[in-house]
Enzyme design. Structure first.
Site, PDB file in Angstrom:
ATOM      1  N   ARG A  38       0.805  -1.212   0.000  1.00 17.13           N
ATOM      2  CA  ARG A  38       0.000   0.000   0.000  1.00 17.13           C
ATOM      3  C   ARG A  38       0.841   1.266   0.000  1.00 17.13           C
ATOM      4  O   ARG A  38       0.701   2.111  -0.873  1.00 17.13           O
ATOM      5  CB  ARG A  38      -0.933   0.008   1.218  1.00 17.13           C
ATOM      6  CG  ARG A  38      -1.904   1.178   1.215  1.00 17.13           C
ATOM      7  CD  ARG A  38      -2.778   1.189   2.459  1.00 17.13           C
ATOM      8  NE  ARG A  38      -3.496  -0.066   2.644  1.00 17.13           N
ATOM      9  CZ  ARG A  38      -4.252  -0.321   3.694  1.00 17.13           C
ATOM     10  NH1 ARG A  38      -4.380   0.577   4.663  1.00 17.13           N
ATOM     11  NH2 ARG A  38      -4.885  -1.469   3.805  1.00 17.13           N
ATOM     12  N   HIS A  84      -7.817  -4.797  -7.692  1.00 12.86           N
ATOM     13  CA  HIS A  84      -7.641  -4.011  -6.464  1.00 12.86           C
ATOM     14  C   HIS A  84      -8.958  -3.966  -5.692  1.00 12.86           C
ATOM     15  O   HIS A  84      -9.774  -3.064  -5.891  1.00 12.86           O
ATOM     16  CB  HIS A  84      -7.188  -2.595  -6.838  1.00 12.86           C
ATOM     17  CG  HIS A  84      -6.538  -1.845  -5.718  1.00 12.86           C
ATOM     18  ND1 HIS A  84      -5.298  -2.187  -5.203  1.00 12.86           N
ATOM     19  CD2 HIS A  84      -6.937  -0.756  -5.017  1.00 12.86           C
ATOM     20  CE1 HIS A  84      -4.975  -1.350  -4.246  1.00 12.86           C
ATOM     21  NE2 HIS A  84      -5.951  -0.470  -4.108  1.00 12.86           N
ATOM     22  N   TYR A 128     -18.217  11.462 -15.105  1.00 12.45           N
ATOM     23  CA  TYR A 128     -18.141  12.613 -16.019  1.00 12.45           C
ATOM     24  C   TYR A 128     -16.804  12.706 -16.748  1.00 12.45           C
ATOM     25  O   TYR A 128     -16.713  13.401 -17.759  1.00 12.45           O
ATOM     26  CB  TYR A 128     -18.371  13.916 -15.257  1.00 12.45           C
ATOM     27  CG  TYR A 128     -19.721  14.008 -14.588  1.00 12.45           C
ATOM     28  CD1 TYR A 128     -20.893  13.867 -15.316  1.00 12.45           C
ATOM     29  CD2 TYR A 128     -19.820  14.232 -13.224  1.00 12.45           C
ATOM     30  CE1 TYR A 128     -22.134  13.954 -14.703  1.00 12.45           C
ATOM     31  CE2 TYR A 128     -21.055  14.319 -12.590  1.00 12.45           C
ATOM     32  CZ  TYR A 128     -22.204  14.175 -13.339  1.00 12.45           C
ATOM     33  OH  TYR A 128     -23.420  14.248 -12.727  1.00 12.45           O
TER      34      TYR A 128
END
Length: 813
Positions: A38, A84, A128
Site C-alpha cells: 500500500r 484491487h 463525467y
C-alpha cells in the site's frame, strides 16, 4: 509478540488463543500489508500497487496514448473488480492524481474533463471524466507481452497481474512518491528524466561512482510547479548521500513596473503541493492582522498560468524586504522533506541513497533485457523450426501433396516420412490413390514413441515456460522426419503460398532470424554488451522525454526548478515598516480603545457608550508600542498601528490581548526604551523594573508583579523620576524614603514599601527631593511640600498622617 508457539494446555480443537499472540500476529500482518502492498513504492518501477494496477488495467482496455478515451468509472471499476479490491473512490483519486500535471512531473494518465486544479478543487465524479494512457505510461509498460517481468495471481485467482512493470526510466525519482506506512514513511520529490538518464549512463560507465559525482548530473529535484530551490549545495549532497534531508523551495517572482515609481510583485510559480487558494487566504490574513504592515493587497489574476499580484503599501518599500517577510510568514517558501524509504526487489524496505536507487533500477533493467532477449529467442527458435519444415515441404512438394491428399493420418505420416534426399529420389510420384505408398504402411502408430527434440531442448530457451510440450517433438528413431510443430505448420499452409517466390522469402526470413538469434546469444553471453544496450535505451528515452517533450503544446521536458543562493533576510522591526503618523489614543473606563487621527485637544469632549467614560487619553504615533498593566501583575503589549480607527467607539482591549474579564486595567502608556517603572500591589509590596524587560511578545502577556493572596492586586505602575519614593496607605499615612532602598527586579513579589495595621497601599510615586512633593488639593490648586522631614523614614515604616489639604482619595494626582 514473538511468541508463536501453542501452549500445551490448549485443546487443538479449541479455536481460542492467547490475546498476546493474536494481537501480535494480526498487527504484524496488517503492518506488513501496509508496508509492502500500500504505502511504499517499489524501487524498480517507482509505483505502488494501486498505480501499477491502474496502468495495467488501462493497458488491458487498450487505452493507448493515440487511441480513444474511456470513462473513468469504467477504468476504476475494472481495477476494483479485477485487481484491487478496495473502494472505487480511492482508486479514482489515485488515477486522477496521475493525470494532474501540477502534482506529477510526468503524467501517466491523459485526462479529459475536470481532474482538479492547483487551487485544491476536487476532480469531477468518475462518471463525467474520461482517461487514457500517456506516452510516458506506455514506456513504463513496454515489454509486458515479452515475458519481461513475473506475473502473479490476482486477489481471487481468476486473473494474473504483473509483480512489477518493466519501466524504461527511473520513475521512482522522475515522478516521486509519498506514503505513510506503519512505523515508517516515504517522501521522494520528482526529478528530471533527462538528468536521471545521464546519471544512469554515468553509473553504467563507472559502477563505483560516488553520490557526489552523480549530483553533477542530478543537481536536485525538478518540481512540476517550478519554483526556486535555495538550499545550500552541501545540504543537498548530504540528503542524497543519506537518503534523508530537506529542500527549501521558494516561489518565482518578479517586480512589475507600473510607472511613476509605483510597482507590484508578480508571482508566476508557487511551491510544490501548495494550494493557490489557501496561499492567497493566508496572505490576506497577514494583511488583515497587520503582521506585515508594508503589505497592502493580494489578488489572483491567474488564468491557465499562475499570476498572483502582491501590492506594497508604499512604493518606497524594498521588494526584497517585502518578499523576505512573506517567505517567513507564508507558504511562498516551504521546506520539502526527502525520505527515500523504498522497497528493494519489492520485499525489503530500506532508506536508500541516490546511487542505491539508480542501481536498483539499472539491475531491474538488465533483468528485463535478459528476459525479453530470451523470450525473443524462444519466438525465433519456434519460427525457425516452422521455417525449416516449410522449406522441406517446398523441396518435396509433390510428396507432401500426396501425403495430405491420400493418407488417413497426414500429420503422423509427415512426421514419420524420411525426408532425406537419398530416400526421396527413390520414390515415384503417385498418380492416384492406388499408387500411393504411405510412410506408415505396416507401422503400428500407437507403439511409436514421441520424444522431445534434443537440439531444441539443449538451447535452454523453449523449456523456460515449464511446459514440456513447448519443445518440438518427433518420433524416436526418425532423424529425418518432421517434428509435430513442422507438420502442423505444413498442414495449415495456404495453397496460395505454394509458389516459388514464397520459398525464396522463407529462406531470406530464416537467414535473417538466424542472424538475429546469433546477436541475442552474444548479448546474453556478454555483460558489457548488455550494459551498452541499456545505455542506448536510456539515450532513446532521454531523446523522447528530454527538453523537446511537449504536453498540451507546452515544452515540459526542460528543467522547471532552478537553483539560487538564499540571501540573508534582513530582520526589519515592525516599527520600521509602519508609516509614522500622529494619533490620539483613547481608552474608556470599560476598556474600549481607539486611535483618533492626529493630535486632538485632550480636553475635547468625546463620545462613549452609555454608562462609560474616559479613562486614558494621550498623544502617540503609529510607530509606538503601548504597554498595558493589568491588576493581575501582567504587562501586555499592543502596537499603536493595530488600534481601531476613531470613527466608532473602538474595540475592547481584551480582544487584542488575553486580558481576563476579572482583571482591571491599571495603567496604559507609551513604551519608552531605557526607562524604569515603579510597580506595587495593594499589599504594599513593590520594586523597580526596567521597562525593556516588561515588553511582551505574545498575546498572553508577561508576568512581572506576583500578586498572591486574597484581595491582593496590582495597583501602581509609574515611570521612575527623581531620587525619592512617596507612599500613602488607605489609613492616610504618608511615608517618604530614598529610591535606592528599592531593588531592581525582573519579576517577583518585591519588598515591603509601607507597613499597615489595617488596609493596604493606596498610591505611590517617585519625585525629586529637592523640588518637593506635589499634589492637587480639593480646590484644584497644586500644592508642593518641600519640608518632608516629618514624613521621611526608612522603607517599610508606618509613616505619619498626611499633611493638611492632601486629596481625600489618597492619590498623588
Amino acid at each position: 509478540m514473538s511468541d508463536t508457539t501453542t501452549p500445551p494446555e490448549l485443546d487443538p480443537n479449541d479455536l481460542s488463543e492467547p490475546l498476546r499472540r493474536a494481537l501480535g500476529e494480526r498487527y504484524l500482518t496488517y503492518a506488513l500489508s501496509t508496508i509492502m502492498h500500500r504505502a511504499l513504492p517499489d524501487a524498480r518501477d517507482g509505483l505502488k500497487p494501486v498505480h501499477r494496477r491502474i496502468l495495467f488495467a488501462m493497458r488491458e482496455l487498450r487505452l493507448s496514448s493515440t487511441g480513444g478515451f474511456r470513462k473513468s468509472a469504467k477504468i476504476s471499476g475494472d481495477v476494483m473488480g479485477n485487481y484491487h479490491p478496495h473502494g472505487d473512490a480511492a482508486i479514482y483519486d489515485a488515477m486522477a492524481r496521475l493525470a494532474q500535471d501540477f502534482n506529477v512531473r510526468y503524467p501517466l494518465v491523459d485526462g479529459q474533463g475536470n481532474f482538479g486544479n492547483i487551487d485544491g478543487d476536487n476532480p469531477a465524479a468518475s462518471r463525467y471524466t474520461e482517461a487514457r494512457m500517456t506516452a510516458v505510461a506506455e514506456a513504463m509498460l513496454e515489454g509486458l507481452n515479452e515475458n519481461a517481468v513475473d506475473y502473479r495471481e490476482n486477489y481471487d485467482g481468476t486473473l494474473t497481474e504483473p509483480v512489477v512493470l518493466p519501466a524504461q526510466f527511473p520513475n521512482l525519482l522522475a515522478n516521486g512518491s509519498s506514503g505513510i506506512a506503519v512505523g515508517m514513511a516515504t517522501n521522494i520529490p520528482p526529478h528530471n528524466i533527462a538528468e536521471l538518464c545521464d546519471a544512469c549512463i554515468h553509473l553504467i560507465k563507472v559502477p563505483d561512482a560516488r553520490d557526489d559525482t552523480l549530483l553533477n548530473y542530478v543537481p536536485g529535484p525538478d518540481f512540476p510547479t517550478g519554483g526556486i530551490i535555495v538550499e545550500p549545495a552541501e545540504n543537498i549532497a548530504n540528503a542524497y548521500r543519506t537518503g534523508r534531508g530537506s529542500f527549501r523551495l521558494r516561489c518565482r517572482w518578479e517586480v512589475e513596473d507600473l510607472g511613476r515609481g509605483a510597482w507590484q510583485i508578480v508571482v508566476t510559480e508557487i511551491p510544490y503541493q501548495v494550494q493557490k487558494s489557501k496561499l492567497i487566504e493566508k496572505i490576506a490574513e497577514l494583511i488583515q492582522t497587520k503582521k506585515i504592515p508594508i503589505l497592502a493587497d493580494v489578488r489572483d489574476e491567474s488564468a491557465e498560468d499562475i499570476r498572483m499580484i502582491i501590492e506594497p503599501r508604499s512604493k518606497n518599500v524594498d521588494p526584497a524586504v517585502l518578499m523576505g517577510m512573506l517567505f517567513r510568514n507564508s507558504d511562498l517558501e516551504v521546506r520539502f522533506s526527502l525520505n527515500m524509504n523504498v522497497l528493494i526487489d519489492g520485499q525489503t524496505p530500506k532508506v536508500c541513497s541516490l546511487k542505491e536507487v539508480l542501481r536498483a533500477f539499472l539491475d531491474h533493467r538488465r533483468e528485463v533485457l535478459q528476459r525479453r532477449s530470451r523470450h525473443r529467442m524462444d519466438k525465433i527458435d519456434h519460427r525457425l523450426e516452422v521455417l525449416q519444415g516449410l522449406i522441406t515441404a517446398f523441396l518435396n512438394l509433390d510428396r507432401v501433396i500426396e501425403i495430405i491428399r491420400y493418407d488417413d493420418d497426414p500429420k503422423a505420416a509427415l512426421m514419420y516420412e524420411d525426408w532425406s534426399r537419398v530416400h526421396q529420389d527413390t520414390l515415384a510420384r503417385a498418380m492416384d490413390e492406388r499408387a500411393y505408398v504411405s510412410p506408415l504402411a505396416g507401422v503400428d502408430v500407437s507403439k511409436l514413441a514421441v520424444i522431445a527434440d534434443a537440439e531444441a531442448q539443449a538451447t535452454g530457451v523453449l523449456t523456460e515456460s515449464g511446459d514440456t510440450r513447448a519443445v518440438p517433438h518427433s518420433y524416436a528413431g526418425r532423424e529425418n522426419g518432421l517434428s509435430d510443430v513442422q507438420a502442423e505448420a505444413i498442414l495449415n499452409m495456404r495453397l496460395r503460398s505454394l509458389r516459388r517466390l514464397e520459398e525464396d522469402a522463407l529462406v531470406r526470413e530464416r537467414d535473417t532470424l538466424m542472424s538475429e538469434r546469433a546477436g541475442l546469444e552474444d548479448l546474453l553471453d556478454s555483460e558489457d554488451l548488455q550494459w551498452t544496450t541499456i545505455a542506448d535505451q536510456l539515450r532513446a528515452t532521454k531523446k523522447q522525454f528530454g527538453k523537446d517533450w511537449v504536453i498540451d503544446g507546452v515544452k515540459r521536458g526542460q528543467r522547471l526548478t532552478t537553483f539560487e543562493t538564499a540571501g540573508e533576510i534582513e530582520d526589519v522591526p515592525i516599527e520600521a515598516m509602519i508609516d509614522r503618523e500622529p494619533i490620539t489614543v483613547v481608552c474608556s473606563q470599560m476598556g474600549w480603545i481607539r486611535a483618533m487621527t492626529g493630535h486632538i485637544d485632550l480636553n475635547r469632549e468625546l463620545k462613549f457608550k452609555d454608562g462609560d467614560g474616559p479613562r486614558f487619553i494621550f498623544h502617540a504615533e503609529t510607530t509606538d508600542r503601548l504597554l498595558v498593566f493589568g491588576s493581575n501583575g501582567r504587562f501586555y503589549t499592543v502596537s499603536a498601528a493595530n488600534l481601531p480607527g476613531g470613527r466608532g467607539m473602538g474595540e475592547p482591549l481584551r480582544l487584542m490581548v488575553d486580558l481576563p474579564n476579572e482583571v482591571q486595567i491599571v495603567s496604559l502608556f507609551i513604551h519608552k526604551p531605557g526607562r524604569k517603572l515603579l510597580v506595587a500591589s495593594t499589599a504594599g509590596d513593590g520594586f523597580v523594573v526596567l521597562e525593556d524587560e516588561v515588553v511582551a511578545q505574545t498575546r498572553s502577556g508577561k508576568q512581572v508583579l506576583n500578586v498572591r493572596g486574597e484581595g491582593v492586586a496590582a495597583l501602581v505602575c509609574h515611570p521612575v523620576s527623581g531620587d525619592s519614593v512617596a507612599t500613602v496607605g488607605e489609613n492616610r499615612k504618608v511615608l517618604v524614603f530614598g529610591l535606592d532602598e528599592l531593588p531592581e527586579m525582573g519579576r517577583g513579589k518585591g519588598v515591603r514599601l509601607q507597613k499597615y495595621k489595617d488596609g493596604g497601599l493606596s498610591d505611590a510615586t517617585t519625585f525629586e527631593r529637592a523640588a518637593g512633593l506635589s499634589w492637587q488639593d480639593p480646590a484644584g490648586r497644586t500644592r508642593t511640600e518641600v519640608d518632608l522631614a516629618e514624613w521621611t523614614g526608612k522603607r517599610a515604616g508606618s509613616g505619619r498622617m498626611a499633611p493638611r489639604g492632601f486629596p481625600r482619595d489618597n492619590k498623588f494626582n
